[in-house]
Design an enzyme around this catalytic site. Structure first.
Site, PDB file in Angstrom:
ATOM      1  N   ASP A   1       0.818  -1.209   0.000  1.00  0.00           N
ATOM      2  CA  ASP A   1       0.000   0.000   0.000  1.00  0.00           C
ATOM      3  C   ASP A   1       0.851   1.258   0.000  1.00  0.00           C
ATOM      4  OD1 ASP A   1      -2.436  -1.233   0.002  1.00  0.00           O
ATOM      5  OD2 ASP A   1      -2.621  -1.285   2.173  1.00  0.00           O
TER       6      ASP A   1
ATOM      7  N   ASP B   1      -4.795   0.093  11.178  1.00  0.00           N
ATOM      8  CA  ASP B   1      -5.583  -0.350  10.027  1.00  0.00           C
ATOM      9  C   ASP B   1      -7.060  -0.005  10.142  1.00  0.00           C
ATOM     10  OD1 ASP B   1      -3.429  -1.358   8.673  1.00  0.00           O
ATOM     11  OD2 ASP B   1      -3.727  -3.428   9.286  1.00  0.00           O
TER      12      ASP B   1
ATOM     13  N   MET C   1       1.182   6.645  12.618  1.00  0.00           N
ATOM     14  CA  MET C   1       2.222   5.800  12.026  1.00  0.00           C
ATOM     15  C   MET C   1       2.504   6.097  10.558  1.00  0.00           C
ATOM     16  SD  MET C   1       1.514   2.114  13.828  1.00  0.00           S
ATOM     17  CE  MET C   1       2.874   1.353  12.958  1.00  0.00           C
TER      18      MET C   1
END
Length: 435
Positions: free
Chosen positions: A121, A320, A342
């Protein structure tokens, strides 16, 4: 480039079962390289990233048999190390972030491990220093081909040591751990990641004959052994998918039951959604979400200040899920600050939500303030492109709640992390078509 057409504004109902955990699968599958004996793994998700890793293992010479849906046996008794230097491996490895975790097992068992700079990603910088500094601490020699972006570590013998990781990297901890189980002597890893998926890896390795203590803490101690044997392992349900379905139920004001969620491994996830005002009930090992007819209201702090939801290493909230939480907040009553610590590019899908009518202030690459509509104004359908796995599913949830028909392009990103997502959503009443 694949496309989803989504007719939003429909209530959903029924039961949905989460797939096996993607992030656990990428660790567990690499661990089969640590033994020549057969390893059986259950609940493997049928998703693009996991299937890519299985294909790489097959090209490495691992004998793989599919026993049933989600269940495979692996036997790495004749590994083809020449494949690691091939152009095919350099191409295949680049397309999968999780391929970095092949290095630790290969180094431990065969004395060398190579990997092209992994892709994945586009959510920000994800450096590999923690991995390779750990291998160097164990006695490996590091080399890097700048022209080909090709990394390598080699060692005649790994030697146990003490190391303090510069970050509690999940994949870094897993990689170093898999190298250390076959090193000579004792290895201590401090500031280790301790996510449930890493705990699963530790438990699996211990069943294979490893000697790992401190499982579930940030201080792991590993007594090296000479070899590991086979085992059988069942993977946890995917906590990110569970969080996604909680968000979906809230946004569409639907009554849903999420089956077999492994409550004890969800950590902060239920608590964070409850802070957004979402009702969750534990029914055995299931999550029941009632229909939120009157919406849901974000809690403030006890002094009345605006709630902040931020990611943190386990047992904090996984990064996530922040994009899912951000989308869910767009229809809440109240305001919330989302702080993505992050990754500096993970909030860059907010412009698509703004196009849909959401009220969001992107403060900087890491922070966004969401002012909820309280369902007084629905999101509007639009055409958008999925930038990464988690943002893609967040946009899909937004589209399912929106008025009108939305189009999402580049759904291959979503397929990398979610198994048969359109079929499973159709089964609970979603109007979604794959084009």
């Amino acid at each position: 480039m694949g496309t989803f057409k989504i007719e939003g504004g429909h209530r959903l109902s029924g039961e949905i079962t989460p797939q096996g955990a993607k992030n656990e699968a990428l660790q567990i599958l690499c661990a089969v390289l640590l033994t020549a004996e057969e390893v059986t793994i259950h609940n493997i998700p049928n998703i693009v990233d996991v299937n890519k890793l299985i294909s790489i293992l097959e090209d490495l010479g691992v004998k793989i048999q599919k026993k049933s849906k989600g269940s495979y046996t692996f036997k790495a008794d004749d590994v083809n190390l020449d494949y690691l230097q091939s152009e095919q491996f350099k191409q295949d490895g680049r397309g999968l972030r999780g391929s970095i975790m092949l290095v630790g097992p290969l180094l431990a068992r065969f004395g060398k491990g190579y990997i092209p700079k992994p892709g994945g990603d586009k959510i920000g910088r994800r450096r590999l220093d923690t991995h390779f500094e750990g291998f160097i601490n164990l006695g490996a020699k590091f080399r890097y081909n700048k022209e080909e972006y090709f990394y390598g570590v080699e060692a005649d013998k790994l030697q146990g040591t003490y190391m303090l990781l510069d970050e509690a990297s999940v994949t870094g901890t897993a990689n170093i751990l898999m190298a250390a189980v076959l090193a000579e002597g004792k290895t201590t890893i401090y500031n280790a990641a301790c996510e449930p998926y890493l705990q699963q890896l530790c438990k699996m390795l211990n069943r294979m004959g490893a000697k790992i203590s401190g499982v579930g803490s940030n201080l792991l101690e590993i007594e090296g052994v000479k070899e590991l044997g086979g085992t059988e392992h069942t993977m946890l349900p995917d906590m990110i998918e569970i969080g996604s379905w909680i968000g979906l139920a809230a946004m569409t004001r639907s009554e849903l039951t999420i089956k077999n969620v492994s409550w004890e491994d969800l950590g902060q996830i239920p608590t964070v959604f409850r802070k957004l005002g979402i009702q969750l009930e534990q029914k055995g090992d299931d999550i029941y979400i009632p229909e939120h007819k009157n919406g849901y209201e974000i809690q403030n702090y006890i002094d009345g200040s605006i709630l902040t939801i931020a990611d943190a290493p386990w047992p904090g909230l996984t990064p996530d899920l922040l994009s899912i939480i951000l989308v869910v907040a767009t229809q809440a009553k109240g305001e919330v600050l989302i702080h993505q610590k992050m990754f500096e590019s993970r909030l860059f899908f907010v412009d698509k939500l703004l196009d849909m009518g959401a009220k969001i202030i992107l403060c900087d690459p890491h922070r966004a303030t969401v002012i909820g509509h309280n369902f007084k104004s629905t999101l509007k359908a639009t055409t958008m492109t999925s930038p990464d796995i988690r943002a893609g599913v967040s946009l899909l949830i937004a589209a399912l709640s929106a008025k009108g028909t939305s189009t999402i392009h580049n759904i291959e990103q979503i397929d990398r992390g979610y198994e048969d997502i359109d079929t499973r959503l159709q089964a609970i009443g979603a109007k979604i078509t794959r084009v």
